[in-house]
Design a protein around this motif. Structure first.
Motif, PDB file in Angstrom:
ATOM      1  N   GLN A  18      24.927  -9.703 -20.624  1.00 37.81           N
ATOM      2  CA  GLN A  18      24.312 -10.257 -19.370  1.00 37.81           C
ATOM      3  C   GLN A  18      23.895  -9.278 -18.335  1.00 37.81           C
ATOM      4  OE1 GLN A  18      27.755 -13.225 -18.617  1.00 37.81           O
ATOM      5  NE2 GLN A  18      27.643 -13.494 -16.606  1.00 37.81           N
ATOM      6  N   SER A  19      23.114 -10.134 -17.603  1.00 36.26           N
ATOM      7  CA  SER A  19      22.040  -8.635 -16.454  1.00 36.26           C
ATOM      8  C   SER A  19      22.036  -9.793 -15.258  1.00 36.26           C
ATOM      9  CB  SER A  19      21.647  -8.780 -16.723  1.00 36.26           C
ATOM     10  OG  SER A  19      20.672  -7.124 -15.939  1.00 36.26           O
ATOM     11  N   GLY A  20      20.925  -9.727 -14.732  1.00 38.80           N
ATOM     12  CA  GLY A  20      21.077  -9.758 -13.817  1.00 38.80           C
ATOM     13  C   GLY A  20      19.544  -9.052 -12.553  1.00 38.80           C
ATOM     14  N   ASP A  22      17.653  -8.821  -8.851  1.00 37.94           N
ATOM     15  CA  ASP A  22      17.008  -9.421  -7.558  1.00 37.94           C
ATOM     16  C   ASP A  22      17.078  -8.107  -6.021  1.00 37.94           C
ATOM     17  OD1 ASP A  22      19.350  -7.960  -6.818  1.00 37.94           O
ATOM     18  OD2 ASP A  22      20.975  -9.826  -5.872  1.00 37.94           O
ATOM     19  N   GLN A  38      16.099 -14.752  -7.132  1.00 39.71           N
ATOM     20  CA  GLN A  38      16.988 -13.938  -8.611  1.00 39.71           C
ATOM     21  C   GLN A  38      16.963 -14.641  -9.561  1.00 39.71           C
ATOM     22  OE1 GLN A  38      20.909 -14.185  -6.624  1.00 39.71           O
ATOM     23  NE2 GLN A  38      19.852 -14.282  -4.302  1.00 39.71           N
ATOM     24  N   LYS A  40      18.442 -14.835 -13.631  1.00 40.91           N
ATOM     25  CA  LYS A  40      20.046 -14.504 -14.452  1.00 40.91           C
ATOM     26  C   LYS A  40      19.565 -14.409 -15.779  1.00 40.91           C
ATOM     27  CE  LYS A  40      23.582 -14.817 -10.117  1.00 40.91           C
ATOM     28  NZ  LYS A  40      24.532 -15.706 -10.003  1.00 40.91           N
ATOM     29  N   ARG A  42      21.420 -14.424 -20.276  1.00 39.06           N
ATOM     30  CA  ARG A  42      22.217 -14.270 -20.794  1.00 39.06           C
ATOM     31  C   ARG A  42      21.395 -13.953 -22.673  1.00 39.06           C
ATOM     32  NH1 ARG A  42      26.256 -17.871 -18.793  1.00 39.06           N
ATOM     33  NH2 ARG A  42      25.261 -19.578 -19.953  1.00 39.06           N
ATOM     34  N   GLN A 275      15.563  -4.871 -13.533  1.00 36.73           N
ATOM     35  CA  GLN A 275      16.564  -5.273 -13.913  1.00 36.73           C
ATOM     36  C   GLN A 275      17.957  -4.561 -13.304  1.00 36.73           C
ATOM     37  OE1 GLN A 275      17.128  -4.589 -17.849  1.00 36.73           O
ATOM     38  NE2 GLN A 275      18.626  -6.449 -18.250  1.00 36.73           N
ATOM     39  N   THR A 278      24.141  -4.355 -16.206  1.00 31.30           N
ATOM     40  CA  THR A 278      24.139  -4.702 -17.314  1.00 31.30           C
ATOM     41  C   THR A 278      25.034  -5.002 -17.456  1.00 31.30           C
ATOM     42  OG1 THR A 278      21.526  -4.736 -17.870  1.00 31.30           O
ATOM     43  CG2 THR A 278      22.698  -5.675 -19.657  1.00 31.30           C
TER      44      THR A 278
END
Length: 375
Positions: A18-20, A22, A38, A40, A42, A275, A278
């Motif tokens: 799971q990562s994001g 921004d 933003q 996100k 999975r 990225q 994570t």
């Protein structure tokens, strides 16, 4: 990579992350995220494989991806689906070359098939339609990458001490085709090195991995798939990460892992959202056709070794060092007394005033009954 085995083995694993993202970068510098973008993600990556007794293994990996994107100027969008299928053949080089000690290393060759959903570049008239992009900097997020790739990997693992494993690897990926909208990805190279220390035998190990990834400059066709090519301005670059983690292998056929990857360095071409941190969680299963439990050494009636007498097994006969006393230490990762004895043997050899004792290690982790009898 899976340890070598002299029996057929099947295995399966799953990695969930799971990562994001921004943070907007231009070159090496973070700039204002003026689009307030933003992202996100999975991802659940499923792998299945089979290993032959001579060290050749086949692995198939397919990811399932879900991506959310939210921009101040664009309605939120979500993409979900199966990603690109990856097939890999790996040869355990220690088995192929009959190496009995030192680092264990493997070579892999494979391909990536464009099975994932690929959205064409933006066209001026429609957000998703068209075969080209009027704006070289505008790209949609994609689950798949719309092209065939070749890949080659090298992996190395070296148990330098009884409880310390040093490992590393290098991965190369090269696109072989161009996406349907004329977008061409650049080559990718990644290198990593790490160390893992066993805290509680079988149940807890701690590790850290550092990795660097280089992505080559992509190109695109501004006027459609058949138009002249130009360098894509917002693609490619160098990214570096560090990942501490915990690992557990409570049973020979069952393993768990969890790690946290943190970005250390970004140097991108143009402007890119990079990225962020994570989370990774892993589960692995493997089953030998000879059974999932270690095969105990059979009771074999034989005379004791005699000092000065040559060993009857060629591999062992090659280990003694002329003029020194050689101790052959048979050990296995599942043998707790072996792991305790190993550093004491090393200390004993070093403490000898004349340094007249050498230790030779023979790993028996994956031995089957025939090997116990042979050695």
């Amino acid at each position: 990579p899976a340890a070598a085995t002299d029996a057929w083995r099947v295995r399966a694993s799953m990695v969930y992350l799971q990562s994001g993202a921004d943070q907007l970068y231009e070159g090496k510098s973070e700039i204002e995220n003026y689009l307030e973008m933003q992202i996100k993600m999975r991802l659940a990556s499923l792998s299945a494989g089979v290993d032959a007794p001579w060290g050749l293994g086949l692995t198939a990996t397919v990811p399932w991806v879900e991506i959310w994107k939210d921009e101040a100027l664009v309605d939120p969008a979500t993409y979900a689906g199966v990603g690109d299928l990856e097939l890999r053949l790996r040869q355990d080089m220690n088995q192929l070359l009959s190496f009995k000690s030192g680092p264990r290393f493997g070579l892999s060759l494979g391909a990536v098939a464009p099975t994932g959903v690929y959205l064409a570049a933006q066209a001026q008239s429609s957000r998703f339609a068209g075969q080209g992009s009027s704006s070289g900097g505008a790209r949609e997020l994609n689950i798949g990458r719309g092209a065939w790739w070749l890949l080659a990997d090298l992996d190395v693992a070296w148990p330098v001490f009884a409880r310390v494993l040093v490992h590393g690897g290098a991965q190369w990926r090269a696109p072989q085709t161009v996406a349907a909208d004329g977008f061409a990805w650049g080559n990718e190279v990644r290198a990593n090195v790490g160390v893992r220390v066993t805290a509680v035998q079988r149940y807890l190990a701690l590790g850290v991995v550092g990795d660097v990834q280089y992505r080559g400059l992509p190109s695109y066709t501004p006027l459609g798939a058949d138009g002249p090519r130009e360098i894509f301005p917002n693609g490619g670059g160098v990214n570096a990460y560090v990942s501490p983690g915990v690992f557990s292998n409570p049973l020979d056929w069952l393993g768990f892992s969890a790690s946290y990857r943190m970005p250390l360095y970004n140097d991108v071409n143009g402007q890119q959202v990079v990225q962020g941190p994570t989370l990774f969680f892993g589960l692995s299963l493997n089953w030998n056709f000879a059974g999932i439990a270690p095969v105990p050494a059979p009771v074999i009636k034989s005379k004791s070794a005699v000092i000065g007498e040559k060993a009857q097994v060629a591999e062992i006969a090659a280990l003694p060092v002329p003029g020194k006393v050689t101790i052959v230490d048979y050990w296995a990762t599942w043998c707790a007394p072996c792991m305790e004895l190993s550093p004491k043997l090393e200390a004993f050899a070093v403490a000898r005033p004349a340094m007249d004792v050498v230790i030779r290690k023979v790993e028996a982790t994956d031995w089957q009954a025939a090997q116990w009898a042979h050695y």
